[in-house]
Design a protein around this motif. Structure first.
Motif, short mmCIF file in Angstrom:
data_model
loop_
_atom_site.label_atom_id
_atom_site.label_comp_id
_atom_site.label_asym_id
_atom_site.label_seq_id
_atom_site.Cartn_x
_atom_site.Cartn_y
_atom_site.Cartn_z
N ARG A 44 0.80 -1.21 0.00
CA ARG A 44 0.00 0.00 0.00
C ARG A 44 0.84 1.28 0.00
N MET B 335 -5.01 3.28 1.46
CA MET B 335 -5.91 2.39 0.72
C MET B 335 -5.54 2.49 -0.76
N CYS B 336 -5.46 1.35 -1.42
CA CYS B 336 -5.02 1.32 -2.82
C CYS B 336 -5.94 2.17 -3.71
N CYS B 339 -9.70 1.11 -4.26
CA CYS B 339 -10.18 0.35 -3.10
C CYS B 339 -11.67 0.60 -2.91
N HIS B 341 -13.41 0.47 -0.35
CA HIS B 341 -13.81 1.09 0.92
C HIS B 341 -13.93 2.61 0.83
N CYS B 361 -7.92 -3.59 6.27
CA CYS B 361 -7.48 -2.49 5.40
C CYS B 361 -8.27 -1.22 5.67
N ASN B 435 -15.65 -7.00 0.72
CA ASN B 435 -14.85 -6.99 -0.51
C ASN B 435 -14.35 -8.40 -0.84
N HIS B 443 -4.69 -10.91 1.14
CA HIS B 443 -5.70 -11.49 0.24
C HIS B 443 -5.92 -12.98 0.40
N CYS B 508 -12.37 -6.20 -3.44
CA CYS B 508 -11.02 -5.65 -3.35
C CYS B 508 -10.40 -5.81 -4.73
N ILE B 509 -9.66 -4.80 -5.20
CA ILE B 509 -9.10 -4.91 -6.55
C ILE B 509 -8.09 -6.05 -6.67
N PHE B 510 -7.66 -6.60 -5.53
CA PHE B 510 -6.77 -7.76 -5.62
C PHE B 510 -7.56 -9.06 -5.64
#
Ligand code: SF4
Ligand code: SF4
Lengths: 189, 578
Positions: A44, B335-336, B339, B341, B361, B435, B443, B508-510
């Motif tokens: 991150r 947060m990516c 994300c 969230h 997260c 997510n 993940h 979650c994008i992952f």
């Protein structure tokens, strides 16, 4: 041989894999090796540091202050965060690509360009690489970390074949050629 | 063959070589990768359980069935598993049972710094502590021998510096699987008081035998160098001591509980001054001093990690290092981009709600500019604490406070809190940020993901049906990227004098890379420089101070579509859009 290498940069730059490769090369060349990193939040965008220690016998996996022989900075300013590990003879391998921290991105802080300029001359040897440009030349912008490994290989006493063997073993097969090319570009002067 | 393995990879290898049959764990940094590596061994059945108590009990059941079993968790996870641990100490085992617990000195990714060695004493079970990856593997194999020989669960302690460091390991073969068969022994396995009283005595006798065993075990090692200084240490601290004090004599404890005091006395008699060097609590020191053995005092900070430098400092060795520290812009974890969230947190902070947060997260929603989280304690606490806030204020604060919790954490211990809210007639609003994955630890799938640890398809828990089954009447699923919808539902539900559950529905994008679409850009003609888009805290949105305009780093943007919804000037558009 005894060498302590500090690899620093930003989460997502491939530092963990790059330091794994250095460890495998050292083992292949018959040394004891230890590495330590903190990567809880690495994905991150946090600051990432990996300690790699190579010698006939290594105890602590963490490099003591003032003892890094080489600092490889995968990002332009990150080495500044770890100055307490350097001594007069420390060598700096510097990727000149910048990644802006959030406060800089939001214009609440300045990127410390002047400070970098000022400090990078305080190392025994300085090697600068435009990692992104070389990686692009090799065929994939993501190969910046392999460019830096090439630069590191150049100043370490390991056989080049050992590096190539480990890279082939460690990176996914479809990007092996790109990574070998990136390594060679980093290795060349 | 030799390989460079992390401590966690070595524990996994140790389980393989020890002939372990069942591994059940819940992810938690720094312990996660042990089970993630176990999954690559087809010989071992592995799984992610919804929490550590369940994981521990699965492993205990496997042991009862006569096979070797392992469960792995971080230090705070052992609190959750403490209930079965305390009684498993009484029942003992059938097949060997090892519990790997990873501490986090310096709290690199934890909410507290507790020292798990206290659990060994508390539960009266042995604890081993390896000091590098080779020992991680070897000690785990030893743990199974001890477990079966003394009929006890064995705790194996790791820490961040062991779990996440790599050192050289010599690999061995897979050992024979033990099979003692299902044990039907009621006095041993049914802990009604009459049986438990007998086992209580067994536990005390076992401790005496274990200390006797420790005395002659090669888990402990005496290294006599100079007789001037003797140092007792264990785990990764041993490595720091060896490097910092190469001339000292050392008693390296591989078994940190119970301690063989005969061995300590013998070592003490060979050195002029005896010291204990340990990280976190004064655990060994207190035990040893309580035996009347003279230990020199060290002025040691019990907070945080040790290092070679710190050990030198303890013994007054000063080195001239030029410690230059510069003020640099920080790189906090964020947060990516993309994300799921972010939208909900933006809505929460717009409405100035008091968000009772949880572990995951989404805890990162605490950082500016969102600044949306007001408390974080432990897994599942958000739901129950919100109920406490509600009751303490006779329902008034329930109209300001919301619980936010992730899917994995909700299933871990959040669901119990929700039952409590419904049962006890609370008004709380619980937001499940679903997510589909355990994001924070890297993940891992959970019972709501739809796959197992091995990637095989599995049934998926439907939170809407689950919440209704518990008795929540107001359950709404919202798109977290649709800010207006989030605001509207939030406003309505916090006002309601009944419990409600709001579920977000983006992965979650992952968890699902297919949700990534073409990036957005800022139309410089239309951008007024109002800065609204920079307030969602997306790492892909940057500010150009010269132009006084926002711009988007298109290599980072995942095309989530959140930012055009906060721009009132229609200045943000997607590439390739007509
Ligand atoms: S890993 Fe997933 S849940 Fe965590 S910050 Fe990134 S996108 Fe969000
Ligand atoms: S919200 Fe729109 S107008 Fe405001 S700075 Fe962002 S792009 Fe420009």
């Amino acid at each position: 041989m005894k060498v302590d290498i500090l690899m620093v940069g930003v989460g997502g730059q491939g530092i963990v894999l790059a330091s794994d490769i250095v460890c495998d090369v050292a083992l292949l060349e018959g040394y004891d090796v230890k590495k330590s990193e903190i990567h809880g939040m690495a994905q991150r965008g946090g600051s990432v540091v990996s300690h790699v220690r190579i010698a006939d016998k290594v105890y602590s996996p963490v490099i003591p202050f003032g003892q890094a022989d080489i600092i490889v900075s995968f990002e332009y300013m990150e080495f500044l965060r770890y100055l307490e590990y350097k001594n007069e003879d420390t060598k700096l391998l510097l990727n000149t690509n910048k990644i802006y921290p959030p406060s800089v991105a939001m214009a609440e802080a300045d990127y410390p360009e002047d400070t970098v300029e000022n400090y990078k001359t305080k190392f025994a040897i300085l090697v600068e690489k435009d990692g992104l440009k070389l990686a692009e030349k090799a065929g994939n912008v993501k190969a910046v970390s392999t460019v830096m490994l090439g630069a590191l290989a150049k100043i370490l006493d390991f056989k080049k074949e050992s590096w190539l063997e480990v890279i082939k073993d460690r990176v996914p097969s479809k990007v092996v050629d790109v990574n070998i090319k990136a390594f060679e570009l980093g290795y060349a002067d | 063959m030799k390989k460079v393995l992390s401590g966690n990879e070595a524990f996994a290898r140790g389980a393989f070589e020890a002939g372990v049959k069942v591994v059940s764990s819940y992810p938690g940094t720094p312990s996660t990768e042990i089970t993630e590596n176990v999954k690559f061994y087809d010989e071992i059945y592995s799984e992610w359980a919804p929490n550590e108590k369940v994981a521990f009990e699965v492993a205990l059941g496997a042991s009862l069935a006569g096979k070797r079993a392992m469960t792995c968790m971080k230090h705070v996870g052992l609190n959750v598993a403490a209930d079965p641990l305390m009684t498993a100490s009484y029942t003992g085992v059938n097949g060997g049972l090892a519990v790997v617990v990873a501490d986090d000195p310096n709290m690199y990714s934890s909410q507290n710094e507790q020292d798990s060695r206290n659990y060994a004493r508390f539960a009266k079970v042995p604890m081993l502590e390896p000091s590098d990856s080779q020992e991680a593997k070897d000690f785990l194999i030893k743990a199974y021998e001890i477990s079966e020989k003394f009929c006890t669960p064995v705790l194996v302690r790791s820490c961040t510096r062991l779990s996440h460091s790599k050192t050289v390991v010599a690999l061995g073969e897979r050992g024979e699987e033990v099979d003692f068969g299902l044990e039907n022994n009621i006095p041993k396995w049914v802990m009604v008081p009459a049986n438990a009283r007998n086992r209580r005595k067994f536990v005390e006798e076992r401790l005496v035998k274990l200390a006797e065993f420790s005395k002659s075990s090669d888990l402990n090692r005496v290294e006599i160098n100079s007789p001037k200084i003797g140092i007792i240490c264990s785990g990764v601290v041993y490595q720091y001591v060896k490097e910092a004090m190469p001339d000292a004599s050392i008693l390296k404890l591989g078994m940190v509980y119970p301690i063989s005091f005969d061995m300590v006395r013998e070592f003490a008699s060979k050195v002029e001054k005896l010291y204990v060097v340990e990280e976190l609590d004064r655990f060994l020191e207190t035990e040893i001093k309580a035996q009347g053995i003279k230990v020199e005092n060290l002025n040691r900070d019990v907070c945080g990690e040790l290092s070679v430098d710190k050990v030198k400092e303890l013994f007054g060795i000063k080195e001239d290092i030029n410690v230059e520290k510069l003020e640099l812009p920080n790189r906090p974890p964020n947060m990516c981009p993309g994300c799921s969230h972010r939208g909900m947190f933006y809505a929460i902070s717009r409405l100035k709600l008091f968000a009772v947060g949880d572990i995951g997260c989404y805890t990162l929603g605490l950082l500016p500019p969102l600044s949306a989280i007001n408390s974080t304690v432990c897994m599942g606490a958000s739901v129950s604490m919100t109920h406490g806030i509600d009751k303490a204020s006779d329902g008034k604060l329930a109209k300001k406070a919301v619980a936010v919790i992730g899917d994995s954490t909700f299933l871990h211990t959040g669901v119990n809190g929700l039952m409590n809210i419904v049962y006890n007639k609370g008004f709380s609003t619980v937001i499940i940020l679903d997510n589909r994955i355990t994001g924070m630890t890297g993940h891992q799938p959970n019972p709501a993901t739809g796959i197992t640890i091995k990637g095989e398809p599995a049934p998926k828990i439907d939170f809407e049906i689950l919440a209704r089954a518990i008795g929540v009447k107001h359950v709404y699923t919202v798109d977290p990227f649709d800010i207006n919808q989030c605001l509207e539902v939030l406003k309505r539900e916090v006002e309601r004098e009944e419990p409600s559950v709001i579920i977000t529905n983006r992965p979650c994008i992952f968890a699902d890379r297919t949700v990534i679409s073409s990036p957005y850009f800022v139309d410089t003609e239309k951008c007024t420089g109002c800065k609204a888009c920079t307030r969602i805290g997306c790492p892909a949105i940057l500010w150009d101070d010269n132009e006084k305009q926002a711009f988007i780093d298109e290599t980072l943007c995942t095309g989530c579509g959140l930012c055009p919804r906060v721009c009132r000037f229609d200045a943000i558009h997607q590439r390739g859009e007509k």
